[in-house]
Design an enzyme around this catalytic site. Structure first.
Site, mmCIF file in Angstrom:
data_model
loop_
_atom_site.group_PDB
_atom_site.id
_atom_site.type_symbol
_atom_site.label_atom_id
_atom_site.label_comp_id
_atom_site.label_asym_id
_atom_site.label_seq_id
_atom_site.Cartn_x
_atom_site.Cartn_y
_atom_site.Cartn_z
ATOM 1 C CE LYS A 80 18.296 -6.314 -30.866
ATOM 2 N NZ LYS A 80 19.336 -5.804 -31.793
ATOM 3 C CB SER A 155 17.450 -4.938 -34.820
ATOM 4 O OG SER A 155 18.718 -5.282 -34.296
ATOM 5 C CB SER A 179 21.179 -3.246 -34.674
ATOM 6 O OG SER A 179 20.591 -3.659 -35.888
#
Length: 466
Positions: A80, A155, A179
């Protein structure tokens, strides 16, 4: 013959170890898959083919020398964009951080590399990693590969979309309010939020995390099989003392009773019938495998959710307002304004009271989970939301928040949670969430494997460019 990019991490490791395939072949197949489908979903926003192939060649060379190349040797993975990876920008979905190039690896990235994983790309996140939807002004909009009308989650929406589309076998995600767990749910894969302190993490490129984030934010794996989550956790959880919260807890704990609690409507949450049915089906799978199931209320989540939001927002207010203005991302501005409206600014006493209350809630949960080693609850009260629902109106935002009670409440106690994909309802992904005691990810993964075995294997989505 099965295309190499379709292999799970566990299958890839076994075939490379047996020298049926090389790490370079597995990596090139993953890069080819990325090139073929990423334009339709925008899951990977920073690509690194040269570095990936070089890392794969290093794995092959180590195997040729007779060395142990690590538990994820040759497995293509993604990372990420909100964690440091040397030589790449830690953008966190922000234009104001597009030039924040890391000079060293975050511990979780370093652990993946030491385990022999091959990082093929960095995945998208909403601005400030702030939402259960994934769009920002720097990298653009990530789409759900199973249905672009649905959110890919957030997210870690880029990570989930990549794994679901066959771009890498394991995706790295982070979770402070769902997330990891929610994007896995939305994209029809599995995702593990580990216990606080299980996976070391720290961004050398930025300031120390605020207290709330230190107590609630974690890194963890997302994958298409429970076995791959276990493998990913093993790699990510290796010691790195740069994170003072890291705990050298064993990955396998003491024997436990096969007893699970089922809570369909935590504290009166408005769980939709399709979600309730998925939970009952999963409970039946456990029961058929010899687990005892007790339908019961669970410890508090509403007040922990309010305290989680308050702790996170109180600290964010100290610097985020200025950053919001500089970034100018309309989604982030709207979401933050809604959060502020729901969460009045605390004084010092209120902040301290929240930290004190955290201990009491953690105690309640630990005692409950001692009696019921697994708690089966909704991931969300609803099936995955229509994409960008949260910014349609204040009323829509409140609907989203209400459905995400378990996502927000759990991190206050630092407990682990596992999303298990259980199929689809009229083409819309659905799944269940398992909660366990601290450092008992092994219990969650054991139970998750039983539930997983009762359904068809998670399939790979084939997104089509619109």
């Amino acid at each position: 013959m099965t295309a190499l990019w379709r292999l799970t991490a566990t299958e890839t490791v076994a075939r490379i170890a047996a020298r049926d395939i090389s790490a370079r072949e597995a990596t090139q197949a993953a890069l080819d898959r990325l090139a073929a489908v990423n334009p339709a979903i925008n899951a990977v926003v920073q690509e690194m083919p040269e570095q990936a192939l070089a890392a794969a060649d290093a794995v092959d060379a180590a195997i040729a020398r007779g060395e142990a190349p690590g538990p994820l040797a040759g497995v293509p993975v993604t990372v990420k964009v909100n964690v440091d990876q040397k030589g790449f920008a830690t953008t966190n979905g922000l234009r104001i951080q597009k030039d924040l190039v890391a000079t060293e690896d975050n511990p979780v990235v370093a652990n993946l590399k030491r385990a022999g994983a091959v990082i093929i790309g960095r995945t998208n996140t909403p601005a400030f990693s702030l939402r259960w939807f994934t769009r920002n002004s720097l990298h653009g909009h990530t789409r759900n590969p199973r249905d672009p009308a649905l959110t890919p989650g957030g997210s870690s929406g880029g990570a989930a979309a990549a794994v679901a589309a066959g771009i890498g076998a394991i995706g790295h995600g982070t979770d402070i309010g769902g997330s990891i767990r929610y994007p896995a749910y939305a994209c029809g894969i599995h995702g593990l939020r580990p216990t606080l302190g299980r996976v070391p993490a720290w961004n050398p490129s930025g300031p120390e995390r605020a207290v709330g984030a230190q107590l609630m934010a974690v890194s963890g794996p997302m994958a298409r099989s429970i076995a791959d989550l276990r493998l990913g956790l093993q790699a990510m959880a290796a010691e790195d003392l740069r994170d003072p919260w890291w705990v050298p807890a064993p990955l396998s704990g003491s024997p436990y009773p096969r007893r699970a609690a089922l809570c369909l409507r935590p504290e009166g949450m408005d769980t939709k019938p399709e979600v309730e049915q998925a939970l009952r089906d999963a409970a039946l799978r456990l029961q058929n495998a010899g687990w005892s199931i007790v339908e019961t209320a669970c410890p508090p989540l509403r007040e922990p959710a309010a305290l989680q939001a308050m702790l996170w927002l109180a600290e964010s207010r100290r610097g985020l307002n200025a950053a919001l203005e500089r970034e100018g991302d309309p989604d982030a501005r709207f979401v933050f304004a809604q959060m502020e409206a729901l969460c009045p600014q605390p004084d010092l006493n209120t902040f301290q009271d929240a930290l004190q209350a955290r201990a009491a809630f953690t105690r309640q949960w630990q005692l409950f989970l001692k009696n019921y080693p697994v708690l089966l609850v909704p991931v969300s009260a609803e099936l995955p939301f229509p994409d960008l629902l949260d910014v349609q109106s204040p009323e829509a935002f409140r609907r989203v928040m209400a459905a995400q009670l378990v996502q927000v409440g759990l991190p206050l106690m630092g407990l682990p949670g596992l999303t298990v994909a259980t199929g689809a309802v009229d083409g819309v992904p659905v799944g269940v969430q398992l909660i366990g005691g601290r450092y008992r990810e092994d219990v969650l993964l054991d139970a998750g494997a039983v539930i997983e075995a009762g359904y068809a294997p998670v399939g790979i989505a084939d997104p089509v460019a619109g």
